[in-house]
Every structure is written in C-alpha cells, then in structure tokens.
Design a protein around this motif. Structure first.
Motif, PDB file in Angstrom:
ATOM      1  N   GLY A 105       0.818  -1.214   0.000  1.00 54.96           N
ATOM      2  CA  GLY A 105       0.000   0.000   0.000  1.00 54.96           C
ATOM      3  C   GLY A 105       0.851   1.263   0.000  1.00 54.96           C
ATOM      4  N   ASN A 106       2.168   1.101  -0.050  1.00 55.24           N
ATOM      5  CA  ASN A 106       3.076   2.260   0.009  1.00 55.24           C
ATOM      6  C   ASN A 106       2.756   3.323  -1.033  1.00 55.24           C
ATOM      7  N   SER A 107       2.421   2.878  -2.253  1.00 56.09           N
ATOM      8  CA  SER A 107       2.289   3.854  -3.349  1.00 56.09           C
ATOM      9  C   SER A 107       1.205   4.885  -3.038  1.00 56.09           C
ATOM     10  N   PHE A 108       0.129   4.432  -2.374  1.00 56.15           N
ATOM     11  CA  PHE A 108      -0.947   5.378  -2.068  1.00 56.15           C
ATOM     12  C   PHE A 108      -0.425   6.505  -1.169  1.00 56.15           C
ATOM     13  N   PHE A 109       0.311   6.142  -0.135  1.00 57.22           N
ATOM     14  CA  PHE A 109       0.801   7.161   0.807  1.00 57.22           C
ATOM     15  C   PHE A 109       1.939   7.992   0.194  1.00 57.22           C
ATOM     16  N   ALA A 110       2.753   7.362  -0.653  1.00 60.38           N
ATOM     17  CA  ALA A 110       3.818   8.114  -1.334  1.00 60.38           C
ATOM     18  C   ALA A 110       3.195   9.192  -2.229  1.00 60.38           C
ATOM     19  N   ASP A 111       2.099   8.825  -2.906  1.00 62.83           N
ATOM     20  CA  ASP A 111       1.417   9.794  -3.774  1.00 62.83           C
ATOM     21  C   ASP A 111       0.813  10.944  -2.979  1.00 62.83           C
ATOM     22  N   MET A 112       0.546  10.686  -1.687  1.00 60.69           N
ATOM     23  CA  MET A 112       0.020  11.751  -0.821  1.00 60.69           C
ATOM     24  C   MET A 112       1.153  12.601  -0.241  1.00 60.69           C
TER      25      MET A 112
END
Ligand SMILES: [Zn+2]
Length: 312
Positions: A105-112
C-alpha cells in the motif's frame, strides 16, 4: 529476488479459499491517546489483507503510518479511516518489513507526499522484487484486478540499526536489533511515551507465523530483546493487541515447530499428511492449513522439491 520467487512458487501450490474483494473488516482502534491500530483482522485470507495489522502514531505536527497493507485500494481505505481520527498530515510511513501485506500500500501514501522508511534490506527486497509480485496476482491467490492503481514503492529513506523520528511531542524509535528474524530487514517501532511497540511480523498472536525465510535463532533473540523492553501495549504483525505473555508463547512456538517439522519430515514427505500431523501437535492458531503448509514447503521439504524438479 530469490526469496520472493520462492514464496510465489509456494503460493501457487497452496489453494486459497474465500478470496473476495478486499474488504476491511475491522476499524482503527484506539490503543493510547496517540496510537491507533488495526489489531483484530479476523481471518488470514488474501481477500482480507492476509490479516495484517497496521497502525498510526499521531504527533502535534505529523502522523506516522506503520505498514500500509496489501494494495493501494486497501491503503486508501486505511487513509480514509485515519482522516476520521485526525486531520494532521501523514508525513511518514514505516514498513516493518517488505512482505506484500505490509508494504504494497506504500504507493498510495507516497502519492500523498509521505516519506517511506524501512531497513536497508527491506528497501532492497522491494526494489528487486516488488514489481515481480505485482505482475502476478494469481500467484498470491488474488483476483486479477486486486492491485489496480498499486505500484511497488520502496522506502526512500533507509537505515541499518536505528532511526529516531520526532512527530512533534512524540518520539518514535525505529529499531533493528542486529539479528535477522521473520525476514532479514524486520524492524520494531517503539513509542516510549505511549508504552507502545509495533512488533511487525516478529510477533504473530493467535495466527501461525510464516517462517519460510526466517532466521529462527535470530528471531528468538529478537523476541528476547522485545521481552526485555517490557512494553505494555504490543501490536503484533497479525492478531490482537498483545503483551509479553504472547512474546513468550511465540518464543516457545518457533523452536517447537522447527524440532517437530524436522522429526516428521524425516519420516513423511506427503505435504497434506505432514500438515495434519503438525497441526495435531502445534498450539491452536488461525491460518494453520495455509501457513503451516507453506512453512513446511519452503523450509523443510526443499530437498524433496529439488529432487522432483530434477526428475522432470
Ligand atoms: Zn505479515
């Protein structure tokens, strides 16, 4: 990466039941004034984020997320729950280790806009193996569209032994004990002022642990280390909110599993019979058929598998 390929090969062979849409069946629970966590995900199926826990630490200035679940969609649901609790920005994400149920799920938080932090070996494993995992959801018993919008994002900040983060009024310590355990780069996350420790998959409570790539003696050292810390609230990688009693149970489980598996595998090679025999003697925990089978395959029946591969 060799290990990930190995896990994928094993998962292909293990039938996974009840794969449904990724529903989040628990809610973030308040552990202390500044820490919330998922701690009671009911069953360890892929459709239920493999039962993985995760959580948040809230400071005056920022939120830190510990582990990001199995996909961007699950992370999105997680972020929506965080919003119900605080409007402070999620500046940091920590991966306790690289496994898919904790890091994809890292990509979601990185995009934030969050920085992703992990041990160097966690970072290396995601860099070398993350894309391969995403390319083959079926290998993990997942529906084809499970990883829609998910990218493999490795930590952009990494450390060897430790790191201290200041969230504003709350200090978070990221610790690698120096010993490998569940995975080489598994870390713990300690919040001293809250008397809270996120143990990642160094602790499974009420679930059978995955030990396929583990360093068992190093893992025991890690459990001793945590036990010595004597923390009041321990959030395991899987299972309910825990305490030192659960650390002791895990400490006893690992050498017992190893001894029994070696004894039984010396006499029997049939995986189904072996799993049944192991479940007969192991303490009762969830996900036994699935995880115990996987552990036997990856760790104790490798010679047999290699022999079979050579014959083909
Ligand atoms: Zn896990």
């Amino acid at each position: 990466m060799k290990t990930i390929v190995l896990i994928m090969n094993v998962l292909i062979m293990v039938p996974v039941q009840n794969v449904t849409a990724q529903t989040l069946k628990t809610e973030l629970k308040k552990i202390t004034a500044s820490v919330y966590a998922y701690t009671e995900v009911p069953e360890g199926t892929p459709g239920n984020k493999y039962s993985a826990n995760s959580g948040i630490v809230i400071g005056n200035d920022a939120v830190l997320v510990v582990d990001t679940l199995t996909s961007a969609e699950e992370a999105k649901g997680f972020a929506a729950e965080i919003r119900k609790i605080t409007d402070k920005p999620t500046r940091y994400v920590v991966n306790t280790h690289y496994h898919l149920d904790h890091a994809l799920g890292n990509s979601f938080f990185a995009d934030m806009g969050a920085r992703i932090i992990g041990h160097v070996k966690c970072r290396d494993a995601i860099l070398s193996g993350g894309e391969k995992m995403l390319g083959n959801p079926a290998a993990f018993g997942l529906p084809a569209d499970f990883w829609v919008n998910t990218r493999s994002v490795a930590p952009d900040m990494a450390f060897e032994r430790g790191m201290i983060l200041d969230l504003g009024g709350i200090t978070v310590k990221l610790i690698h004990t120096g010993f490998a355990s569940h995975s080489a780069g598994s870390i713990i996350v300690h919040i001293p002022s809250e008397d809270v420790l996120f143990a990642g998959d160094i602790l499974f409570t009420d679930f059978h642990p995955y030990i396929g790539e583990a360093d068992l003696s190093g893992w025991e050292n890690n459990l001793d280390f945590i036990h010595e810390m004597n923390v009041g609230h321990i959030i395991p990688g899987h299972g309910p909110l825990s305490s030192n009693r659960n650390i002791e149970e895990m400490r006893a489980y690992l050498p017992f599993f190893d001894k029994k598996a070696k004894e039984l595998c010396a006499q029997e090679k049939d995986l189904e019979k072996l799993t049944a025999a192991m479940l007969d003697v192991l303490p009762e925990r969830k996900s036994g058929d699935y995880i115990v089978t996987m552990n036997l395959q990856t760790r104790y029946l490798q010679d047999k598998r290699n022999e079979q591969a050579e014959k083909k």
